[in-house]
Design an enzyme around this catalytic site. Structure first.
Site, PDB file in Angstrom:
ATOM      1  N   HIS A   1      82.163  57.270  39.637  1.00 24.26           N
ATOM      2  CA  HIS A   1      83.190  56.235  39.798  1.00 24.26           C
ATOM      3  C   HIS A   1      84.564  56.720  39.329  1.00 24.26           C
ATOM      4  O   HIS A   1      85.596  56.316  39.882  1.00 24.26           O
ATOM      5  CB  HIS A   1      82.780  54.982  39.022  1.00 24.26           C
ATOM      6  CG  HIS A   1      83.712  53.827  39.217  1.00 24.26           C
ATOM      7  ND1 HIS A   1      83.983  53.289  40.457  1.00 24.26           N
ATOM      8  CD2 HIS A   1      84.450  53.103  38.324  1.00 24.26           C
ATOM      9  CE1 HIS A   1      84.843  52.284  40.330  1.00 24.26           C
ATOM     10  NE2 HIS A   1      85.147  52.165  39.047  1.00 24.26           N
TER      11      HIS A   1
ATOM     12  N   SER B   1      89.078  50.652  41.700  1.00 23.51           N
ATOM     13  CA  SER B   1      88.121  49.872  40.933  1.00 23.51           C
ATOM     14  C   SER B   1      88.596  48.422  40.856  1.00 23.51           C
ATOM     15  O   SER B   1      88.862  47.800  41.885  1.00 23.51           O
ATOM     16  CB  SER B   1      87.929  50.502  39.547  1.00 23.51           C
ATOM     17  OG  SER B   1      86.842  49.918  38.872  1.00 23.51           O
TER      18      SER B   1
ATOM     19  N   ASP C   1      79.754  57.818  43.621  1.00 22.24           N
ATOM     20  CA  ASP C   1      80.069  56.601  42.873  1.00 22.24           C
ATOM     21  C   ASP C   1      78.940  55.599  43.080  1.00 22.24           C
ATOM     22  O   ASP C   1      78.800  55.009  44.138  1.00 22.24           O
ATOM     23  CB  ASP C   1      81.395  56.014  43.372  1.00 22.24           C
ATOM     24  CG  ASP C   1      81.823  54.765  42.612  1.00 22.24           C
ATOM     25  OD1 ASP C   1      81.062  54.289  41.745  1.00 22.24           O
ATOM     26  OD2 ASP C   1      82.930  54.266  42.903  1.00 22.24           O
TER      27      ASP C   1
END
Length: 384
Positions: free
Chosen positions: A361, A163, A328
């Site tokens: 995610h 991320s 995601d």
């Protein structure tokens, strides 16, 4: 480079055990991308494994928005406080501490020990609050480079992150190309979409409009903008999870036995979001949240090359491993493939894996066998 022996997988791999955070202080001025300057700051970090004789086995782990330096292990006085990537780091695990010396750092501007808005501003004797300068991803990289110098690490065997951490890893490969041999960019993107910027703005507005925010000076009022933080986290969790995962975990299950026909919490998904929001508001600093999300918004290395990501990445010398997850939608596989195509056009060595996993995610944080097998194989190829 020094050869080391790989751990055996015949025994169930154990974690790193009890760990202790460390603190490094820096007095040299750090000039920030925003034009601000900060001096006399501290970075809190943890290390796992042993640095070898020529410091060739060091791996930097970069944390995501709400993460910290506490990547693996537990604390002696907090046995339930397990590092956020503990399933990935340890003897015999993908980031094998029998081979690697792993370093986790709390970013400058954070709220887990590194100097940030809740720290005391030496110029005023009060918390920095809203006066803390705006930070960008490249500023974190510069600060981490200074920590590496202090630790005697002149080149990372790998820089790894998911991320926002993946964006830091990518930035490392461009800002210090001679100091990164391998770069792992997981569940990330080359820049935020308009939709993602919008999500971040709504979350920030929840905090900024909280009556307890007091323009960022809530420390002096002895309050916390809990409602704003709570709403920001609830919105964030909606984007971290996939629709399938929410359906599987919660569906339309009720919290009680029957409908109450009220605005109280009635569905299990509502209860879960309220719980996550309340927990987050108890430990995370609102000003840090504002800084971190803004750094996400500003990240766009292609901007330095007139929008050409391939040109921006052409300076990199590392080998790249890019990983995305099928469900995601916050940082979709298409965004990872943008990075892959740009690296290929710039002549870089890149491997790409798209993992079919249903956790959205948050998949990069979880213990999926396929994902960990991909990581293990890629990390086994990292020479130390």
């Amino acid at each position: 480079m020094t050869d080391t022996t790989q751990a055996s997988f015949s025994v169930a791999p154990q974690g790193v055990g009890v760990v202790s955070p460390q603190c490094a202080r820096f007095t040299e001025l750090l000039h920030l991308r925003s034009g601000g300057v900060i001096a006399d700051y501290e970075l809190v970090y943890e290390t796992y494994g042993t640095l070898n004789a020529d410091a060739s086995n060091a791996v930097l782990v970069c944390h995501a928005l709400s993460g910290s330096h506490h990547v693996a292990g537990t604390y002696a006085d907090q046995p339930n406080n397990v590092g956020w990537w503990d399933n990935l780091v340890g003897p015999g695990r993908p980031l094998d501490t029998n081979r690697f010396f792993v370093v986790g750092v709390n970013n400058l501007g954070g709220c887990h020990g590194s100097t940030g808005p809740s720290s005391i501003n030496p110029a005023t004797g009060k918390p920095w609050g809203p006066d803390f300068p705006m930070v960008a991803v490249v500023d974190w990289v510069h600060a981490q480079a200074r920590l590496a110098d202090m630790l005697g690490i002149h080149q990372w065997a790998a820089v790894v992150g998911g991320s926002l951490g993946g964006m830091q890893a990518l930035r490392w490969s461009m800002t210090y190309p001679d100091r990164v041999r391998n770069c792992f960019v997981i569940a990330a993107a080359p820049k935020l979409t308009a939709q993602n910027i919008a999500f971040n703005d709504v979350a920030r507005q929840a905090i900024l409009t909280d009556p307890d925010f007091h323009g960022g000076n809530y420390y002096e009022h002895g309050v916390v903008p809990r409602r704003g933080l709570r709403l920001a986290r609830m919105l964030g969790h909606l984007t971290y999870l996939s629709d399938d995962q929410m359906a599987e975990k919660f569906g339309r299950d009720l919290r009680g036995d029957s409908l109450k026909y009220s605005f109280d919490v009635e569905f299990q998904i509502e209860s879960y979001l309220h719980y996550q929001g309340d927990k987050f508001a108890n430990y995370f600093d609102a000003n840090t949240y504002l800084l971190m999300t803004r750094a996400l918004d500003y990240f766009d290395p292609a901007r330095e090359a007139e929008g050409d990501l391939s040109a921006a990445l052409a300076v990199a010398k590392a080998n790249f491993t890019i990983i995305s997850f099928s469900t995601d939608w916050r940082f979709s596989p298409a965004r990872s493939r943008e990075i892959v195509y740009a690296l290929l056009r710039s002549g870089r060595n890149v491997s790409y894996a798209e993992i079919d996993y249903g956790a959205g995610h948050d998949s990069f944080l979880l213990d999926d066998p396929h994902y960990h097998a991909v990581m293990s194989t890629a990390l086994e190829g990292v020479t130390v």
